[in-house]
Design an enzyme around this catalytic site. Structure first.
Site, PDB file in Angstrom:
ATOM      1  N   GLU A 342       0.834  -1.200   0.000  1.00  0.00           N
ATOM      2  CA  GLU A 342       0.000   0.000   0.000  1.00  0.00           C
ATOM      3  C   GLU A 342       0.870   1.252   0.000  1.00  0.00           C
ATOM      4  OE1 GLU A 342      -3.624  -1.602   2.877  1.00  0.00           O
ATOM      5  OE2 GLU A 342      -1.816  -0.789   3.807  1.00  0.00           O
ATOM      6  N   CYS A 343       0.671   2.112  -0.965  1.00  0.00           N
ATOM      7  CA  CYS A 343       1.253   3.454  -0.996  1.00  0.00           C
ATOM      8  C   CYS A 343       2.767   3.423  -0.839  1.00  0.00           C
ATOM      9  CB  CYS A 343       0.580   4.332   0.056  1.00  0.00           C
ATOM     10  SG  CYS A 343       0.777   6.105  -0.230  1.00  0.00           S
ATOM     11  N   GLY A 344       3.299   3.617   0.359  1.00  0.00           N
ATOM     12  CA  GLY A 344       4.739   3.545   0.556  1.00  0.00           C
ATOM     13  C   GLY A 344       5.297   2.206   0.141  1.00  0.00           C
ATOM     14  N   LEU A 346       4.081   0.364  -2.230  1.00  0.00           N
ATOM     15  CA  LEU A 346       4.094   0.432  -3.693  1.00  0.00           C
ATOM     16  C   LEU A 346       5.403   1.047  -4.179  1.00  0.00           C
ATOM     17  CD1 LEU A 346       2.617   0.602  -6.581  1.00  0.00           C
ATOM     18  CD2 LEU A 346       1.874   2.869  -5.821  1.00  0.00           C
ATOM     19  N   GLY A 442      -0.702  -0.924  -4.704  1.00  0.00           N
ATOM     20  CA  GLY A 442      -1.397   0.277  -5.151  1.00  0.00           C
ATOM     21  C   GLY A 442      -1.371   1.369  -4.104  1.00  0.00           C
TER      22      GLY A 442
END
Length: 469
Positions: A342-344, A346, A442
């Protein structure tokens, strides 16, 4: 676990404000630590999708910080989480978000006020009285009368410059509004926490965290009538109702272990809802915590890997320097191990991460580079529907939020995606969850309470990988 129809006596209070940046976080932290110093068990909550404030709450209160969010939880589930997470607590402190009535639309959907109403929680307003005297009464009167179903039970004045201002503002509010002023917090250097682009620095990064929290508590003890705050909290009506068949019961039950899932948790990757980790355990995962900067490689027994969000850009040099770990992650991915990032997380799995003019090598398992931007790129709730790519079955719905200052560039043109976004920006063109091998990575921070199929799907994929080894 509490019965569905039982009424639970639960002293509680929400600390809210007319607007953001009014000081409600530091006042909340000071109150939590001060109540704890009185010998009370304090259960902290944060309204909305937030990882950083709950981390500070946990440090202040000594209990896991939880989130309450109307986008993620219907009213019955809100009350369920409130009751179950508060087992054994003497008092709950709920920190609101933004302005008290602010939500997604003109009706205030998902606002802090909705949380207060759904849980029957009395509210104490933190009012920044900088350059203000009698007008403070008008603000409090408007907040009190805007929604008759909300109970504004007290006011804490913040950034008070002296006794004259305190006395005048208090008299106006109590005489004109009938709302007691239970505190007047003077300006003080101890009432602050360093911040950065996503909000406060994380509690794990603050070397002098305990000194800061004790300083806030001492200042609150001097400036706030703690007995009055407790009286307001104890005036809250019993919490009734609950979530029949709630997707997560916070009662410590664990399923038979079916797979070992690594959780990369350290200063760079610290954004995890406790409910997500509990949901994985309930689905049969044994969680193994991994340090991306200090561990030499992934443990050999892992059947899956969860990499949450955080601040990889702040630790990019150290992430890049741990080349053995990056190689280990890449090799496990090439071997087909299921991964959710998730986010970081990714950004970590891409080829490179550029921050403040410097480019750092990352894992290189996914075909893109990432760049940190000065301006915010996304902030809000997100909802994605699984396309059938990767280990999520087509039609599976993931609900969460996005909040980042990065962008993905030079994305491989043949990239596939696990999610089609109904809400949120995603990685590109309304798509999220870059898919390669058994990886889904993502920008969406999934919330397991709102996405009950996520954890079982992830553990199922890890169990299949384990069985095939």
């Amino acid at each position: 676990m509490s019965g569905i129809n039982e009424a639970t006596v639960l002293p509680r209070v929400m600390i809210a404000a007319p607007s953001g940046r009014s000081g409600k976080t530091v006042v909340s932290l000071g109150l939590m630590r001060a109540l704890r110093r009185c010998g009370l068990e304090v259960q902290p909550f944060k309204k909305g999708p937030d990882f950083i404030d709950p981390g500070w709450h946990a440090a202040a209160a000594g209990r896991t910080g939880r989130n309450l969010d109307r986008f993620f939880m219907p009213p019955d589930l809100l009350r369920h989480v409130l009751r179950e997470a508060s087992a054994g607590a003497d008092v709950c402190v709920i920190e609101a978000a933004m302005g008290f009535y602010d939500g997604l639309d003109a009706q205030g959907s998902t606002s802090s006020a909705e949380i207060a109403k759904a849980t029957g929680t009395p509210v104490i307003l933190v009012l920044d009285v900088t350059r203000m005297t009698r007008t403070a009464g008008a603000v409090v009167m408007g907040m009190r009368d805007f929604d008759p179903d909300v109970r504004i039970a007290g006011v804490i004045l913040n950034k008070v410059r002296g006794e004259r201002q305190r006395s005048l503002v208090s008299e106006v509010i109590e005489r004109m509004c009938g709302v007691p002023v239970v505190g007047a917090v003077s300006k003080d250097g101890c009432m602050g926490v360093p911040d950065r682009h996503l909000g406060l620095v994380t509690s794990a990064e603050a070397a002098d965290r305990e000194r800061m929290l004790d300083g806030m508590a001492a200042h609150v003890e001097r400036c706030v009538d703690m007995d009055a705050v407790l009286s307001i909290a104890r005036s809250a009506s019993p919490v009734t109702g609950g979530a029949q068949g709630a997707p997560i019961a916070l009662d410590g039950c664990r399923a038979v272990t079916r797979a070992a899932i690594g959780v990369m948790r350290d200063e760079a990757f610290s954004f995890y809802y406790p409910e997500n980790l509990e949901a994985l355990e309930r689905a049969g995962a044994q969680l193994v915590f991994v340090d991306s900067m200090r561990d030499a490689m992934l443990p050999g027994n892992l059947d899956g890997l969860y990499i949450g969000g955080g601040f990889p850009e702040e630790f990019a040099c150290r992430l890049a320097a741990n080349a053995d770990m990056r190689v280990s992650v890449r090799e496990r991915i090439e071997g087909g191990m299921p991964v959710f990032a998730e986010c970081g997380g990714l950004l970590y799995l891409g080829r490179t991460l550029t921050y403040r003019g410097r480019t750092h090598s990352m894992v290189g398992a996914l075909g893109f580079d990432s760049v940190m931007c000065d301006a915010q790129r996304a902030h809000g709730y997100a909802r994605g529907v699984a396309t059938g790519a990767g280990w999520l079955s087509a039609g599976t719905v993931l609900i969460g939020h996005e909040h980042h200052h990065s962008t993905v560039v030079d994305l491989d043109p043949d990239s596939t995606f696990a999610l089609s976004n109904e809400r949120g920006r995603g990685v590109t063109g309304g798509c999220d969850g870059v898919c390669r091998k058994n990886v889904i990575a993502g920008y969406l921070h999934v919330n397991a309470l709102a996405s009950p199929d996520w954890a079982p799907s992830f553990v199922d994929a890890a169990a299949r990988f384990h069985a095939a080894r």
